[in-house]
Design a protein around this motif. Structure first.
Motif, short mmCIF file in Angstrom:
data_model
loop_
_atom_site.label_atom_id
_atom_site.label_comp_id
_atom_site.label_asym_id
_atom_site.label_seq_id
_atom_site.Cartn_x
_atom_site.Cartn_y
_atom_site.Cartn_z
N ILE A 59 0.88 -1.17 0.00
CA ILE A 59 0.00 0.00 0.00
C ILE A 59 0.91 1.22 0.00
CG2 ILE A 59 -1.80 1.25 1.21
CD1 ILE A 59 -2.45 -1.32 2.71
N ILE A 60 0.62 2.18 -0.86
CA ILE A 60 1.40 3.41 -0.86
C ILE A 60 0.44 4.56 -0.64
CG2 ILE A 60 2.73 4.98 -2.29
CD1 ILE A 60 4.08 2.60 -3.51
N ALA A 61 0.80 5.46 0.26
CA ALA A 61 -0.06 6.62 0.53
C ALA A 61 0.77 7.89 0.46
CB ALA A 61 -0.69 6.47 1.90
N GLN A 62 0.15 8.94 -0.06
CA GLN A 62 0.80 10.25 -0.08
C GLN A 62 0.17 11.08 1.02
OE1 GLN A 62 3.16 11.69 -1.92
NE2 GLN A 62 3.56 10.06 -3.39
N LEU A 63 0.89 11.27 2.11
CA LEU A 63 0.35 12.07 3.20
C LEU A 63 1.40 13.06 3.66
CD1 LEU A 63 -1.46 9.45 5.45
CD2 LEU A 63 -2.50 11.15 3.99
N GLY A 64 0.96 14.24 3.97
CA GLY A 64 1.89 15.22 4.49
C GLY A 64 2.99 15.58 3.49
N GLY A 65 2.69 15.46 2.19
CA GLY A 65 3.69 15.81 1.19
C GLY A 65 4.78 14.78 1.08
N LEU A 66 4.63 13.64 1.74
CA LEU A 66 5.67 12.62 1.71
C LEU A 66 5.04 11.28 1.38
CD1 LEU A 66 7.26 13.75 5.05
CD2 LEU A 66 8.27 14.08 2.82
N THR A 67 5.86 10.34 0.98
CA THR A 67 5.34 9.03 0.59
C THR A 67 5.51 8.06 1.74
OG1 THR A 67 6.18 9.53 -1.58
CG2 THR A 67 5.40 7.30 -1.21
N TRP A 68 4.44 7.36 2.07
CA TRP A 68 4.49 6.34 3.12
C TRP A 68 4.10 5.03 2.45
CZ3 TRP A 68 5.45 8.83 7.83
CH2 TRP A 68 5.26 10.21 7.80
N SER A 69 4.89 4.00 2.65
CA SER A 69 4.50 2.76 2.00
C SER A 69 4.56 1.60 2.96
CB SER A 69 5.40 2.53 0.79
OG SER A 69 6.29 1.48 1.02
N LEU A 70 3.58 0.71 2.82
CA LEU A 70 3.56 -0.54 3.56
C LEU A 70 3.80 -1.64 2.54
CD1 LEU A 70 0.49 -0.03 5.85
CD2 LEU A 70 2.84 -0.29 6.57
N ASP A 71 4.87 -2.35 2.67
CA ASP A 71 5.22 -3.33 1.65
C ASP A 71 6.11 -4.38 2.29
OD1 ASP A 71 5.68 -4.66 -0.64
OD2 ASP A 71 7.07 -3.19 -1.49
N PRO A 72 5.51 -5.34 3.02
CA PRO A 72 6.35 -6.28 3.77
C PRO A 72 7.17 -7.17 2.84
CG PRO A 72 4.06 -6.94 3.83
CD PRO A 72 4.09 -5.59 3.21
N ASP A 73 8.40 -7.43 3.22
CA ASP A 73 9.20 -8.44 2.54
C ASP A 73 9.39 -9.58 3.54
OD1 ASP A 73 10.96 -7.46 4.32
OD2 ASP A 73 12.61 -7.20 2.93
N PRO A 74 10.04 -10.68 3.16
CA PRO A 74 10.10 -11.82 4.10
C PRO A 74 10.59 -11.46 5.50
CG PRO A 74 10.91 -12.46 1.97
CD PRO A 74 10.61 -11.01 1.87
N LEU A 75 11.58 -10.57 5.59
CA LEU A 75 12.09 -10.22 6.92
C LEU A 75 10.99 -9.59 7.77
CD1 LEU A 75 14.42 -9.87 8.89
CD2 LEU A 75 15.02 -7.75 7.73
N GLY A 76 10.28 -8.61 7.16
CA GLY A 76 9.21 -7.95 7.89
C GLY A 76 8.09 -8.92 8.24
N ALA A 77 7.74 -9.76 7.26
CA ALA A 77 6.66 -10.71 7.50
C ALA A 77 7.03 -11.63 8.66
CB ALA A 77 6.41 -11.52 6.24
#
Lengths: 480, 83, 127, 498
Positions: A59-77
């Motif tokens: 998921i990618i969101a543009q908030l506060g003029g900046l990019t925030w992304s949620l994108d788990p890879d194996p380590l995060g998962a």
């Protein structure tokens, strides 16, 4: 997409529900807490399985003029999976533990928010999201640290917040530097700084490791952790042995493998010194632990030492080392939570917090002390338990990186670990039966159940390490 | 360009201003200090006249007198001595 | 040296302004009586007016009023004097306001000395 | 007709509050009218400010120039609605409206009866109008006049409370501020002496040609401006008047003084520094480094002093000293990210600090207590007030998705882009210190048992004001879009980057 959102928001939603429930409905509240923790766990399992099978959720969101992304890879998962699973156990344990404590509503609300924050850290796909959830985790766990409201608790909370926010400030500066030097901050497209050769990279690494090292309790930034042990036991178990400190560890793993990348790390002079910082923390932490008489403080210093096992594995920059680190993340967390849960039961039932007065506790609380003994053996690294494998791979990693002495540090630390815990276990089965209210009745099963369950899981993984191997393999393959 | 007689006059008046301001610094009796302040504004007005700005001179004279009177009234109603 | 002295002499209004400014600010900062502070402020402001006017005036100029006879003679810059008029008015209003405050403070403290006031506020007994 | 209104819009924005403020005095008997008139004028001002800002954004920064009385620039006086002006105008209008809303029906316990309250509103509107004027003016002497009017109305607002403390604080402020105005006037005089112009654009052009002949004069003028405006904006070593003044003033006055008035002076300073001396002269005279140094000092000293304060309003006042440091530091960075960031930070701090002061005022008047340790359990009894206070605190600390973070992010980008790691470190330390002095208040409010007293949220207009500001704190953090764009445009204009 849906799984990610459900996993992430189940905690916050649950917290809102808990906060809006009337005060007297204890049973309903427990049901809600359990429901939402389980939801969080189920969906993070589904996310993890999808990711390990090579899927992609973002998921990618543009908030506060900046990019925030949620994108788990194996380590995060993997991190999300560990944390959310233990959360359920801790939730059940809390039901027992909080029975006679005050302010359960506040406790459970922030308990659930912390779940969301932790999963956010795990699933974040760029540095900004990581920073945001890292800050959120600090703020959400602060009320849990000061839950006792005593002067000590407030002082510990103050220490916790100052250390954490200072670390976060260092991280923010480091993130900005990374952004200026490379123009990007997301993890998905390989190491961020891979083509950046310039002076100052050592400084950047120091800022990152220093910032995340606060939460990972890397010495000498560890002072808040023993102080934070005034928190309720499930919190000490879950947050200060696993979730919060792992967020620091996870941050460092991210920095090493996703921000710098192992090729670049190999060329940095600071990176060659970091394994020794970790080794120092391993040895000194566990030595200090042996000097502590209060069981929870002993466990805290022991945590400090064990976290650096993971860091040591990561800093070797070898596949075996990283594999060992991930394996240790899994196995250590199960065992450490068991130890803390036992400590909580001992404090609750036998009213005893000092290690030196454990004689006979084993006779009155046999199941607890057996679980404690199993976990202690695990901390030493005995064979039927899961930590044997993780230590084995960590040592192989050390040897692979050409530093034999790191393997020696691990062996030495194992011996000191034995000195640290085994005499306590032995002593608890000596002498007269200690005074206690026994293991039956009331809320005991709620506390003992998760404890024994976790000890069983640790044993199971030790006997069949193959069951966690696909996950570990996925993480290692991601970076090597 | 050399200095003319008018310049020397201005200089003298400026010197008076400096003396007056020093006097205001040192005089302990506030009423006396305010009287010196009245004189100061008067000299200032003369300097403005000397510098070819009669409009300013008129304003300064009026404002200076006004301020002096105001200060006198307030000092009369409060305290006269500087401590 | 002589040239320098000449420069100083020819620019005497500026130097007088600087001296007055220094005395004024010294009065504000070192005297603790509120009236003295007020007088210091006024000295300081008039020093700045002096500087401004000196910048606008010229030695051989005349008042910038239209004459039928000698309209060719250079006149001084009228802008600074117009501006300083505003400045004087502002300083009068500041003075009036400060005097009002002094009256109010005197009613509470019975003194017009800043040091005594803070002594009284901090609870130190009068001598 | 609409065309006529459109052309006269800039002067109307400035003149309307000033004009209305003089109408208020005779209306004191009908206090309800006074209040609705004040709120109405502020609301209209906000609409016009949004409209002007929209126009500037749409034309991507082409200024709207208004010549007073129809006289063109070097002779007449200009109102120059550029990107910076529109930006600050928007900030002024956006913050004064909630503050005046807060003041409705709420002044009697702090200021007094209807007559006194009306006088308060007169000064309040005067200050609002003058701040709008500061945003738009393009004339050095106008700046002096505006600064003086602002000073006197600020003093009036500070002394609006009865009692000796307010009068003492107001007098100290008056003396120091007049000293500052003297210096500013001196600086203007020096610039006029070497350039012969009071219009900032023309003075800048003239100065560009002659500065090499008078380096000492330029240096003196710069330092006069810096110290003069520094006194008024409470830049660190010159901040001594601020804590007393801002903590003894009535609540709405503290909010506008700390939130806006201080920034008005900074905007004037910036206009003069960047508009008259321009970037390369500032570079030649190393003023950028001086600003950064002063900013860092202010951040550290202000935060540490704030930590030492036990009284809530004094703590917030010292926090303003620290935040002014951030703003000055940002201007010293002299790159587009730093200046845009600092402008955005200025806006967000205006919102945040007024929120904090209003919430603090509500807390103090509801509980009758002033010390930070006295607010145990307030969080449950006054949920709106304390909730908004907490949001604003998080914003000031710079938690992501609150408005303070966006500004800090760009400040960090700017400072690291010029390679100034020390400044970045100080910004980080400042946030941590900010957390240390604000979070204990939140902790006692939420996590300590409340006494039995019957404390309540303030009345409806006050709640509305607080909620508006709270939403603004979050809104600016989540969707800074247009305001950030305007700030970037303004930064580009200040630094003369096309």
């Amino acid at each position: 997409m849906l799984e990610l959102g459900m996993a992430l928001f189940s905690g916050v939603t649950g917290a809102l529900v808990v906060a809006s429930l009337p005060k007297a409905t204890e049973r309903l509240r427990r049901a809600v807490v359990l429901l939402f923790s389980v939801t969080g766990m189920v969906f993070s399992w589904r996310v993890a399985i999808k990711i390990f099978n090579g899927g992609n959720i973002g998921i990618i969101a543009q908030l506060g003029g900046l990019t925030w992304s949620l994108d788990p890879d194996p380590l995060g998962a993997m991190f999300g999976l560990i944390a959310s699973t233990l959360w359920v156990f801790a939730a059940i344990y809390s039901f027992g533990y909080m029975e006679r404590k005050t302010r359960p509503q506040t406790y459970y609300a922030f308990f659930l928010i912390s779940l969301s924050a932790t999963l956010g850290v795990a699933f974040s796909g760029n540095l900004l999201a990581l920073y945001f959830f890292y800050e959120l985790l600090t703020l959400a766990t602060y009320p849990l640290v000061i839950h006792e409201r005593s002067a000590d608790a407030v002082k510990a909370g103050r220490k916790y917040i100052i250390y954490s926010l200072s670390g976060a400030a260092a991280i923010l500066i480091a993130i900005v530097l990374t952004y200026i030097w490379s123009g990007k901050i997301d993890f998905a497209s390989g190491p961020i700084l891979v083509n950046t050769m310039r002076p100052g990279l050592n400084l950047l690494l120091a800022l990152f490791v220093g910032g995340f090292g606060v939460k990972a309790a890397l010495m000498p930034l560890h002072r808040w952790l023993p102080a934070a042990m005034v928190a309720p036991t499930p919190i000490s178990a879950l947050l200060h042995a696993v979730a919060v400190v792992y967020s620091g560890v996870y941050g460092i793993l991210r920095v090493v493998y996703s921000v710098f990348g192992r090729e670049l790390m190999g060329t940095l002079s600071l990176a060659r010194k970091l394994p020794w910082v970790a080794a120092f923390t391993i040895l000194v932490g566990v030595i200090i632990a042996t000097q502590q008489d209060v069981l929870k403080r002993r466990l805290a210093y022991h945590t400090i030492s064990q976290l650096s096992y993971i860091l040591l594995g990561a800093f070797t920059l070898q596949p075996w080392g990283l594999g060992g680190a991930i394996l240790h993340m899994i196995s250590y967390s199960t065992l450490k939570v068991t130890l803390f849960f036992c400590a909580g039961i001992i404090a609750e039932r036998a009213d005893e917090t000092a290690v030196s007065r454990m004689q006979g506790v084993g006779w009155s609380l046999p199941k607890t002390m057996i679980a404690f003994g199993v976990a202690s053996l695990g901390m030493v690294g005995m064979l039927p338990l899961n930590t044997f494998w993780s230590k084995y791979y960590l040592m192989r990693g050390g040897v692979q990186s050409g530093q034999w002495s790191l393997a020696l540090v691990l062996i030495g630390s194992g011996i000191i670990n034995a000195i640290c815990f085994l005499p306590t276990v032995v002593a608890s089965f000596q002498g007269e039966k200690a005074k206690s209210s026994g293991e039956t009745g009331g809320n005991t099963m709620l506390m003992l159940g998760p404890t024994l369950c976790l000890a069983g899981i640790a044993l199971l993984i030790g006997l069949y390490p193959g069951i966690v191997w696909p996950g570990v393999e996925a993480v290692v393959n991601r970076f090597f | 360009m050399g200095l003319t007689l008018a310049d020397y006059g201005t200089m003298a008046m400026l010197f008076m201003l400096i003396v007056a301001s020093l006097a205001m610094y040192f005089i302990r009796d506030l009423m006396h200090a305010v009287i010196v302040y009245g004189a100061y504004t008067l000299v200032m007005a003369l300097i403005w006249l000397q510098m070819n700005t009669p409009d300013l001179a008129i304003t300064e004279a009026a404002a200076g007198i006004g301020m002096t009177v105001m200060m006198m009234v307030v000092i009369y109603r409060t305290s006269r001595k500087e401590e | 040296m002589k040239i320098l002295l000449g420069k100083v002499l020819i620019n005497y209004p500026y130097f007088a302004a600087v001296i007055l400014f220094a005395i004024g600010s010294a009065t504000v900062l070192t005297r603790s009586n509120l009236f003295k502070k007020l007088i210091g402020i006024n000295i300081m402001e008039s020093a700045i007016f002096l500087m401004f006017i000196a910048a606008g005036s010229r030695r051989d100029g005349v008042v910038p009023i239209l004459h039928m006879d000698d309209s060719l003679r250079p006149y001084i810059n009228p802008l600074p004097s117009a501006l300083m008029l505003t400045g004087i008015v502002v300083s009068v209003s500041v003075t009036a306001f400060a005097l009002a405050l002094i009256v109010r403070l005197y009613r509470f403290y019975g003194t017009t000395d800043a040091k005594r006031m803070s002594d009284i506020r901090n609870g130190v007994a009068k001598e | 007709m609409t065309a006529v209104i459109k052309t006269h819009l800039p002067v109307f924005v400035v003149a309307a509050p000033l004009f209305v403020s003089f109408l208020l005095s005779p209306m004191a008997r009908r206090f309800g009218w006074v209040q609705s008139l004040v709120v109405g004028v502020q609301g209209l001002g906000l609409l016009l400010a949004v409209y002007l800002a929209g126009m500037i954004l749409k034309s991507s920064g082409v200024p709207i120039i208004y010549s007073m009385g129809g006289w063109p620039a070097p002779w007449g006086i200009e109102l120059w609605t550029g990107s910076l002006g529109a930006f600050f105008l928007l900030v002024v209008a956006g913050v004064t409206l909630p503050i005046s809303l807060y003041a409705v029906n709420n002044l009697s316990d702090e200021v007094g009866d209807a007559t006194r309250s009306t006088r308060f509103f007169v000064l309040y509107l005067l200050l609002a109008g003058v701040l709008a004027g500061m945003a738009l003016t393009n004339d050095l002497f106008n700046i002096f006049v505006l600064v003086e009017v602002a000073t006197i109305s600020c003093c009036g607002l500070v002394s609006a409370r009865r009692g000796p403390n307010a009068a003492k604080a107001a007098f100290n402020y008056l003396i120091l501020a007049t000293l500052g105005s003297g210096l500013i006037l001196g600086g203007i005089g020096l610039v006029y002496m070497i350039t012969g112009n009071l219009n900032m654009g023309f003075a800048g052009i003239a100065l560009n040609g002659v500065w090499q002949d008078y380096p000492h004069v330029v240096w003196m003028a710069m330092s006069f401006f810096l110290v003069g405006f520094g006194v008024k904006a409470a830049l660190f070593p010159l901040h001594v008047w601020l804590p007393d003044a801002h903590s003894t003033a009535p609540t709405p006055a503290s909010a506008i003084l700390s939130g806006l008035a201080v920034k008005g002076y900074i905007i004037c300073l910036v206009k003069i520094l960047f508009g008259v001396f321009e970037v390369h002269l500032l570079d030649v005279f190393r003023l950028d480094q001086i600003l950064v140094l002063l900013g860092m000092l202010a951040i550290l000293a202000g935060s540490i002093l704030a930590l030492a304060q036990g009284e809530l309003k004094r703590r917030l006042a010292f926090s303003t000293v620290a935040q002014v440091g951030y703003i000055v530091l940002g201007f010293g960075l002299m790159n587009i990210k730093g200046v845009a960031g600092t402008l955005f930070y200025l806006a967000s701090h205006a919102v945040i600090k007024s929120t904090l002061f209003l919430a603090a005022g509500a807390l103090i008047s509801a509980t009758g207590k002033t010390h930070v340790k006295d607010f145990a359990g307030v969080g449950r009894k006054m949920p709106i007030t304390m909730g908004v206070f907490s949001i604003a605190s998080l914003g000031l600390v710079g938690i992501p998705l609150f408005s303070g973070f966006v500004g800090k992010w760009y400040l960090l980008l700017g400072s690291l882009e010029v390679g100034n790691l020390t400044a970045a470190g100080v910004i980080g330390i400042g946030s941590v210190l900010c957390a240390i002095y604000l979070f204990p208040i939140i902790r006692t409010a939420y996590f300590e048992p409340a006494p039995e007293d019957d404390w309540q949220d303030p009345g409806v207009p006050q709640r509305l004001a607080l909620v508006m500001l709270g939403i603004a704190v979050i809104g600016l953090g989540v969707l800074p879009g247009p305001l950030l764009q305007l700030a970037q445009k303004a930064a580009a204009d200040l630094l003369i980057i096309p």
